[in-house]
Design an enzyme around this catalytic site. Sequence first.
Site, PDB file in Angstrom:
ATOM      1  CG  LEU A  17      -1.910  -1.187   1.328  1.00 33.89           C
ATOM      2  CD1 LEU A  17      -2.735  -1.067   2.597  1.00 33.89           C
ATOM      3  CD2 LEU A  17      -2.810  -1.266   0.099  1.00 33.89           C
ATOM      4  CE1 TYR A 159      -2.227  -5.904  10.746  1.00 38.79           C
ATOM      5  CE2 TYR A 159      -4.523  -6.587  10.598  1.00 38.79           C
ATOM      6  CZ  TYR A 159      -3.454  -5.881  10.101  1.00 38.79           C
ATOM      7  OH  TYR A 159      -3.602  -5.134   8.951  1.00 38.79           O
TER       8      TYR A 159
END
Length: 251
Positions: A17, A159
């Site tokens: 990204l 996460y």
Amino acid sequence: MHLAQTAAIITGGASGLGEATARHFRDMGARVTLFDRDTDRGPQVAKEIGATFAEADVTDETSVQAAIEVATAAMGKISVAVNCAGIAPAEKTLGKDGPHRLELFKRVIDINLVGSFNVARLAAAEIAKNTPAPDGTRGVIINTASIAAFEAQKGQTAYGASKGGVYGLSLPMARDLSRDGIRVMAIAPGIFGTPMLRGLPQEVQDGLAQDVTFPKRLGDPAEFAALARFIVECDYLNGEVIRIDGAMRLQ
């Protein structure tokens, strides 16, 4: 803010990204400095797109400060910071091999959450030096959360916690920096076709795509980059997290 008039630092800019965002920003005329630990791929991408590369460990204050100095020397200022650096290991709280490794949990939090805050706070100090626009705007910080911040799956305790923290940063940081004319936003992507996912077998990718409501495909990193551009250029967006996930909700 017009993207062509900005000077952006992008963490994790050597791949995924971050790389897509760096390429798009350069295509739109922005000055860009890539922050990354990858000293092979990072300089290569920077050369390809006409950007600057600065080696940086987002968890280390001295490293990030040195990278910011490289960026300001190359671009003259910093007006945009995009935090894309992150890791996503999977491990259950209690698995077949015993409890979740505390060291791994701390590492995920350190890179994804502490690293984002570290870059944001140091970038804010530079952005605050800019001459304000007529409405007082000096710049914008964009953090990368995840849909796992809202409904993380099994094996994503570390996460999910790290990205939930990034989500929690957005509003208070926007409030903190409002007097300096700095907006703060976050993007929460779903499952995107980054190099890590594209390396999986096609049947696995197709299976993941079927969980997306519509369109039934992985997200294109270029779509993340386009959203980042929209955030930069839409001055009334502030203190919010935007999901970009094809209406996917993790089970």
